[in-house]
Scaffold this motif. Structure first.
Motif, PDB file in Angstrom:
ATOM      1  N   VAL A 138       1.599   1.996  -0.715  1.00 43.62           N
ATOM      2  CA  VAL A 138       0.361   1.417  -0.192  1.00 43.62           C
ATOM      3  C   VAL A 138      -0.763   1.614  -1.214  1.00 43.62           C
ATOM      4  O   VAL A 138      -1.502   0.673  -1.526  1.00 43.62           O
ATOM      5  CB  VAL A 138      -0.019   2.028   1.179  1.00 43.62           C
ATOM      6  N   ARG A 158      -6.084  -3.307   2.988  1.00 41.56           N
ATOM      7  CA  ARG A 158      -5.203  -2.262   3.543  1.00 41.56           C
ATOM      8  C   ARG A 158      -4.478  -2.740   4.805  1.00 41.56           C
ATOM      9  O   ARG A 158      -3.291  -2.475   4.987  1.00 41.56           O
ATOM     10  CB  ARG A 158      -6.001  -1.001   3.834  1.00 41.56           C
ATOM     11  N   LEU A 159      -5.191  -3.451   5.682  1.00 39.68           N
ATOM     12  CA  LEU A 159      -4.564  -3.902   6.932  1.00 39.68           C
ATOM     13  C   LEU A 159      -3.456  -4.933   6.664  1.00 39.68           C
ATOM     14  O   LEU A 159      -2.406  -4.905   7.313  1.00 39.68           O
ATOM     15  CB  LEU A 159      -5.614  -4.483   7.872  1.00 39.68           C
ATOM     16  N   ILE A 211      -1.710  -5.188   3.852  1.00 38.59           N
ATOM     17  CA  ILE A 211      -0.617  -4.469   3.189  1.00 38.59           C
ATOM     18  C   ILE A 211       0.212  -3.723   4.230  1.00 38.59           C
ATOM     19  O   ILE A 211       1.445  -3.796   4.231  1.00 38.59           O
ATOM     20  CB  ILE A 211      -1.171  -3.522   2.106  1.00 38.59           C
ATOM     21  N   ALA A 212      -0.466  -3.026   5.131  1.00 37.81           N
ATOM     22  CA  ALA A 212       0.247  -2.307   6.207  1.00 37.81           C
ATOM     23  C   ALA A 212       1.025  -3.286   7.077  1.00 37.81           C
ATOM     24  O   ALA A 212       2.165  -3.002   7.487  1.00 37.81           O
ATOM     25  CB  ALA A 212      -0.746  -1.506   7.047  1.00 37.81           C
ATOM     26  N   ALA A 213       0.438  -4.446   7.333  1.00 33.97           N
ATOM     27  CA  ALA A 213       1.119  -5.459   8.154  1.00 33.97           C
ATOM     28  C   ALA A 213       2.376  -5.963   7.454  1.00 33.97           C
ATOM     29  O   ALA A 213       3.397  -6.206   8.105  1.00 33.97           O
ATOM     30  CB  ALA A 213       0.176  -6.618   8.459  1.00 33.97           C
ATOM     31  N   ASP A 267       6.154   3.560   1.269  1.00 31.33           N
ATOM     32  CA  ASP A 267       5.447   4.711   1.821  1.00 31.33           C
ATOM     33  C   ASP A 267       3.979   4.694   1.388  1.00 31.33           C
ATOM     34  O   ASP A 267       3.499   3.701   0.826  1.00 31.33           O
ATOM     35  CB  ASP A 267       6.146   6.009   1.397  1.00 31.33           C
ATOM     36  N   ASP A 268       3.295   5.800   1.635  1.00 27.78           N
ATOM     37  CA  ASP A 268       1.867   5.879   1.304  1.00 27.78           C
ATOM     38  C   ASP A 268       1.611   5.661  -0.180  1.00 27.78           C
ATOM     39  O   ASP A 268       0.587   5.067  -0.554  1.00 27.78           O
ATOM     40  CB  ASP A 268       1.290   7.230   1.741  1.00 27.78           C
ATOM     41  N   ILE A 289       4.327  -4.318   5.403  1.00 29.14           N
ATOM     42  CA  ILE A 289       5.358  -3.268   5.508  1.00 29.14           C
ATOM     43  C   ILE A 289       5.919  -3.224   6.928  1.00 29.14           C
ATOM     44  O   ILE A 289       7.137  -3.184   7.129  1.00 29.14           O
ATOM     45  CB  ILE A 289       4.773  -1.908   5.084  1.00 29.14           C
ATOM     46  N   SER A 290       5.040  -3.276   7.899  1.00 27.54           N
ATOM     47  CA  SER A 290       5.468  -3.291   9.298  1.00 27.54           C
ATOM     48  C   SER A 290       6.296  -4.542   9.595  1.00 27.54           C
ATOM     49  O   SER A 290       7.323  -4.472  10.295  1.00 27.54           O
ATOM     50  CB  SER A 290       4.238  -3.238  10.201  1.00 27.54           C
TER      51      SER A 290
END
Length: 184
Positions: free
Chosen positions: A80, A93-94, A96-98, A76-77, A100-101
């Motif tokens: 992150v 950040r991008l 890290i988000a990738a 979750d946030d 998780i996705s």
């Protein structure tokens, strides 16, 4: 008479690179957990050198729950933020988000195909690894183009055709060891 050990030139003399070359690179793996690990590492590598990521591999393992995609899919946030503060990984950040996705998308592919391995090998000729005997190493191929295009369509990020081809080399979907390499 002993045959001297020969290896591809790219690892140079860096011990970590040599170990990776000799023990992992180009060796087929069909283990979804290992495939996911390389999916995350190769995406992190986008725009950077592979040795940069290889030197941080253990940090990634700790930061990303041992590359357990089921756990990562639940990040979750707060996770992150924790990752953005972790100096042991690439704090983008991008990316890290990738990651998780990608864990969520990875599980969707497993559900659809039975395993991520089956999905990947559905693109391979006769469902088998390719042994490149051309003597030259491409940065992409029509197969990496097709896999990358399909994965992008499914929502994966940081997995263009060049990164896809590097992934294919890493997990042994393609063997690009030079013909005289002792480790092919």
């Amino acid at each position: 008479m002993n045959n001297p050990i020969k290896r591809c030139h790219w690892p140079g003399t860096d011990e970590l690179y040599v170990k990776y070359h000799d023990e992992e690179w180009g060796k087929p793996t069909h283990d979804d957990a290992v495939l996911f690990e390389f999916l995350i590492l190769e995406a992190a590598q986008a725009g950077l050198s592979w040795i940069t990521i290889l030197r941080r591999r253990e940090n990634y393992r700790k930061a990303f729950a041992g590359f357990d995609y089921k756990k990562i899919a639940q990040f979750d946030d707060g996770d992150v933020q924790r990752l953005l503060n972790d100096a042991g990984i690439i704090r983008n950040r991008l990316k890290i988000a990738a990651a998780i996705s990608s864990a969520k998308l990875f599980m969707e592919l497993q559900k659809e195909f039975g395993s991520f391995n089956k999905y990947l090998y559905s693109f391979m000729p006769e469902g088998k690894p390719v042994n490149n005997t051309s003597g030259s190493t491409p940065v992409s191929t029509p197969i990496s183009d097709a896999i990358s295009k399909d994965m992008k369509k499914r929502g994966f990020k940081f997995f263009g055709t060049v990164i896809c081809y590097a992934f294919m080399q890493a997990v042994g979907m393609v063997n690009d060891h030079i013909p005289e390499c002792s480790f092919k």
